[in-house]
Write a protein that holds these residues in place. Sequence first.
Motif, mmCIF file in Angstrom:
data_model
loop_
_atom_site.group_PDB
_atom_site.id
_atom_site.type_symbol
_atom_site.label_atom_id
_atom_site.label_comp_id
_atom_site.label_asym_id
_atom_site.label_seq_id
_atom_site.Cartn_x
_atom_site.Cartn_y
_atom_site.Cartn_z
ATOM 1 N N HIS A 125 17.524 2.126 9.456
ATOM 2 C CA HIS A 125 18.794 2.810 8.806
ATOM 3 C C HIS A 125 18.700 3.044 7.458
ATOM 4 C CE1 HIS A 125 22.830 4.230 8.685
ATOM 5 N NE2 HIS A 125 22.825 3.515 7.482
ATOM 6 N N VAL A 126 18.027 2.187 6.613
ATOM 7 C CA VAL A 126 18.133 2.366 5.131
ATOM 8 C C VAL A 126 17.079 3.015 4.769
ATOM 9 C CG1 VAL A 126 18.080 1.182 2.977
ATOM 10 C CG2 VAL A 126 19.630 0.139 4.656
ATOM 11 N N VAL A 127 15.812 2.865 5.294
ATOM 12 C CA VAL A 127 14.558 3.292 4.767
ATOM 13 C C VAL A 127 14.138 4.366 5.706
ATOM 14 C CG1 VAL A 127 12.105 2.654 4.270
ATOM 15 C CG2 VAL A 127 14.087 0.781 3.887
ATOM 16 N N GLY A 128 14.108 4.156 6.846
ATOM 17 C CA GLY A 128 13.571 5.180 7.797
ATOM 18 C C GLY A 128 12.221 5.230 7.968
ATOM 19 N N ARG A 129 11.664 5.717 9.008
ATOM 20 C CA ARG A 129 10.130 5.821 9.288
ATOM 21 C C ARG A 129 9.575 6.797 8.523
ATOM 22 N NH1 ARG A 129 8.595 2.950 14.176
ATOM 23 N NH2 ARG A 129 10.608 2.161 14.911
ATOM 24 N N GLU A 130 10.472 7.896 8.144
ATOM 25 C CA GLU A 130 9.907 8.859 6.994
ATOM 26 C C GLU A 130 9.480 8.698 5.658
ATOM 27 O OE1 GLU A 130 14.174 8.827 6.568
ATOM 28 O OE2 GLU A 130 12.814 8.863 8.462
ATOM 29 N N ARG A 131 10.103 7.455 5.366
ATOM 30 C CA ARG A 131 9.533 7.008 3.986
ATOM 31 C C ARG A 131 8.594 5.702 4.247
ATOM 32 N NH1 ARG A 131 15.235 7.819 0.977
ATOM 33 N NH2 ARG A 131 16.016 6.437 2.707
ATOM 34 N N SER A 132 8.440 5.291 5.290
ATOM 35 C CA SER A 132 7.822 3.880 5.311
ATOM 36 C C SER A 132 6.327 3.786 5.286
ATOM 37 C CB SER A 132 8.178 3.229 6.819
ATOM 38 O OG SER A 132 9.633 3.037 6.743
ATOM 39 N N THR A 133 5.504 2.983 4.709
ATOM 40 C CA THR A 133 4.192 2.897 4.823
ATOM 41 C C THR A 133 3.834 1.613 5.271
ATOM 42 O OG1 THR A 133 4.369 4.368 2.927
ATOM 43 C CG2 THR A 133 2.216 3.203 3.045
ATOM 44 N N GLY A 134 2.836 1.606 6.139
ATOM 45 C CA GLY A 134 2.527 0.479 6.659
ATOM 46 C C GLY A 134 1.115 -0.219 5.863
ATOM 47 N N ALA A 135 1.186 -1.407 5.755
ATOM 48 C CA ALA A 135 0.050 -2.033 4.583
ATOM 49 C C ALA A 135 -0.437 -3.156 5.331
ATOM 50 C CB ALA A 135 0.891 -2.339 3.574
ATOM 51 N N VAL A 136 -1.694 -3.517 5.044
ATOM 52 C CA VAL A 136 -2.257 -4.703 5.400
ATOM 53 C C VAL A 136 -3.044 -5.264 4.102
ATOM 54 C CG1 VAL A 136 -4.097 -5.828 6.556
ATOM 55 C CG2 VAL A 136 -2.896 -3.904 7.920
ATOM 56 N N ILE A 137 -2.798 -6.429 3.754
ATOM 57 C CA ILE A 137 -2.782 -7.121 2.488
ATOM 58 C C ILE A 137 -4.040 -8.173 2.517
ATOM 59 C CG2 ILE A 137 -0.955 -8.480 2.064
ATOM 60 C CD1 ILE A 137 -1.301 -7.572 -1.108
ATOM 61 N N TYR A 138 -5.062 -8.011 1.488
ATOM 62 C CA TYR A 138 -6.001 -9.205 1.535
ATOM 63 C C TYR A 138 -6.103 -9.685 0.049
ATOM 64 C CZ TYR A 138 -7.834 -8.399 6.228
ATOM 65 O OH TYR A 138 -8.081 -8.398 7.597
ATOM 66 N N SER A 139 -5.307 -10.729 -0.258
ATOM 67 C CA SER A 139 -5.382 -11.042 -1.469
ATOM 68 C C SER A 139 -4.887 -12.534 -1.715
ATOM 69 C CB SER A 139 -4.449 -10.274 -2.445
ATOM 70 O OG SER A 139 -4.387 -10.596 -3.724
ATOM 71 N N ALA A 140 -5.712 -13.337 -2.229
ATOM 72 C CA ALA A 140 -5.488 -14.913 -2.212
ATOM 73 C C ALA A 140 -4.821 -15.358 -3.543
ATOM 74 C CB ALA A 140 -6.646 -15.815 -1.791
ATOM 75 N N ASN A 141 -3.691 -15.924 -3.412
ATOM 76 C CA ASN A 141 -2.965 -16.003 -4.632
ATOM 77 C C ASN A 141 -2.040 -17.405 -4.392
ATOM 78 O OD1 ASN A 141 -3.240 -13.321 -6.177
ATOM 79 N ND2 ASN A 141 -2.663 -12.821 -4.368
ATOM 80 N N ALA A 142 -1.596 -18.045 -5.619
ATOM 81 C CA ALA A 142 -0.886 -19.041 -5.642
ATOM 82 C C ALA A 142 -0.146 -19.047 -6.949
ATOM 83 C CB ALA A 142 -1.539 -20.426 -5.416
#
Length: 321
Positions: A125-142
């Motif tokens: 409702h707030v964002v909508g699929r038209e503004r949405s970007t799928g993502a896959v992240i690879y980054s190891a952090n602590a």
Amino acid sequence: MRICVFGAGAVGGNLAVRLALAGNEVSLVARGAALAAINSDGLQVLAGDDVLEARLSASDDPASLGAQDAVIVAAKAHQLPAFAATAAPLLHRDTLVVFAQNGIPWWYPAAGLQPLLDPDGAVEHVVGRERSTGAVIYSANAKLAPNIIRNTSPQRNRLTIAAVDPGSQARVAQLRRVLRAAGIESPDTDDLRAAIWQKLIGNASVSVLSFLDERTSREVFDDAWLGPAGAAIAEELAAVARAECLAVDAARAAPAPGHFSSMLQDSRAGRPIEAAALLTAPQMIARQHGIATPCFDLLCGLAYGKAARLQAQARATADLG
């Protein structure tokens, strides 16, 4: 580019610093000790022998940061309702919202997932699929301190992104160029769903085992007993992904040495674990295809059981306090 990173955890902080140092106007939505430390002393990332430092606008009130060209949601999947409740001031018609979470995302096209991953449809409702970007992240952090992050994979910080709605492909391509200019790998992809499942296989077969065994991801991966168990889990999930008509295999890259999975880091900090997107959603999709996943089911039962015990212990400690 005007970019807000929603969530000042280890991954979000690392991305924010790198994007800021590349000349972007970067802000952070942060809370508590992290917010106070960032506003006082800035944000620091230790990446190998390099020390990356940036001064950023940070606030616990998104309305004070204004509308953005892109919002990178670095909060965990179960925190999306809280994001949806406060995100509107960050958005204009063309804002890209990048969902950098592990597991099956809220927008994934499978029946019955919305009540689990987007309760009440708040994100849609707030964002909508038209503004949405799928993502896959690879980054190891602590997190070493509220405003200090150790990036344990300095040679591999990757954010693969793709438009959920075809109408935003040109804007996503622009954001991909911005990420690359900041030293964040952002490869082109023909099918983000396949990349999501490939990452999910690694998370489930290594990161969840790290949470259960309380050792580093690399130690679990190399273990004589847990290594083969993880491989069996990976094979089951790869079969589910193939039933989704995705080109996915059970291969797993060895994790960075010395890194504790984010799930284990969350549990040690008393935070909820990412369960619905990493465990329940893949189970639901497997059932829809009629695929048996006994090893993965056992993993889910053990993870949920441990999470429940930790929550009970936390409640008992709070009652005593």
